[in-house]
Design an enzyme around this catalytic site. Sequence first.
Site, PDB file in Angstrom:
ATOM      1  N   CYS A  90      84.964  71.066 -13.108  1.00  0.00           N
ATOM      2  CA  CYS A  90      84.297  69.761 -13.078  1.00  0.00           C
ATOM      3  C   CYS A  90      83.823  69.370 -14.477  1.00  0.00           C
ATOM      4  O   CYS A  90      84.021  68.234 -14.920  1.00  0.00           O
ATOM      5  CB  CYS A  90      83.129  69.795 -12.098  1.00  0.00           C
ATOM      6  N   CYS A 110      78.474  71.703  -5.139  1.00  0.00           N
ATOM      7  CA  CYS A 110      77.998  70.434  -4.573  1.00  0.00           C
ATOM      8  C   CYS A 110      78.728  70.008  -3.313  1.00  0.00           C
ATOM      9  O   CYS A 110      78.142  69.423  -2.411  1.00  0.00           O
ATOM     10  CB  CYS A 110      78.058  69.326  -5.624  1.00  0.00           C
TER      11      CYS A 110
END
Length: 382
Positions: free
Chosen positions: A120, A217
């Site tokens: 990410c 997440c």
Amino acid sequence: MALDDTLPLNSLGFAKSPADTRVVVAMSGGVDSSVVAAMLAEEGYDVVGVTLQLYDHGAALAKKGACCAGQDIHDARRVAEAMGFPHYVLDYENMFREAVIDEFADAYLAGATPVPCIRCNERVKFKDLLATARDLDADCMATGHYIQRKVGPNGPELHSAADPNRDQSYFLFSTTPEQLEYLRFPLGHLASKAETRALAAKYGLSVADKPDSQDICFVPNGNYASVIEKLRPGAADPGQIVDMDGNVLGEHRGVIHYTIGQRRGLGIGGLVDPLYVVKLDPETRHVVVGPKEALATRTVPVREINWLGDGPFEGQPERQVLVRIRSTRPPRPAVIRPLSATEAEVELMDPEEGVSPGQACVFYEDGTSRILGGGWIWRGAA
């Protein structure tokens, strides 16, 4: 505005006033990035807050301890309103799925243990978001990561955070030299997280007591298998648990439910000595188990290397360094032997247990806090 050599460098390293220095702050909605934005705004910088919506915020509204969705976007917006700077939300859901979530699922199905937070940072936050910051004519982009950027004789260097308990260098090894020129990490020098929360309270931020994010997440409650089953139907097909000689010891409920080094939950009782998962074979759907000593690894093949040391990686002599092969483990002495511009063999001075393909191997300069880069562990380590 052009740099003025007669002016001293401001706190972000530019020879101009803070008011003439635009900085995009990547705001996750947590206390760390909120403090960075508030701190820079108070110093008089031209701050622009940007939050990425990375996955379905409707499904995440009630999920605490994540980032980049629902309540977190709301929290980032409130901080920006309180401190008086503009805030934008960018929809990166499709990009995030293609660049991070899909690879996460495929890596797990291939028997690896991926680290999506690194991908990410590498493919979304420090690539596309950084490009957006440049489009906004920002002089730099700041984040709330606990890591330090120091200017050395050959340019910016990446260094571990002052607080070893908060250090995020394992997750940021793939930051390129070009990105490092543009990035700033204002919290890396702080001695503890308590200092960050004290600053949040000083600025009156609503997130001062907000809990730190814990899970990946997009993985609620750390349940990787349930996420992968949704992304890849049929991924949890059952198979056999076998020993290192191929003898069948039992049945399992899907390779995706197991990780290298796992001992509990194998469901094969009646054995004198405990057995550990030593290999995952998705093609045969075998979970291979063996004694603890079978987990010991000394030679680790590494590829996709991002080199942050001086000079090109290819052609470097073998050198003694410290390496970290899991985020939760301290750096250990090792020797790096470059094989090409992006591949190396890492020899650990003392064998490590549970080295898994898909994890990162991060290089540290022995005797200093400097991060020399790192790469990805692949194949079966030996």
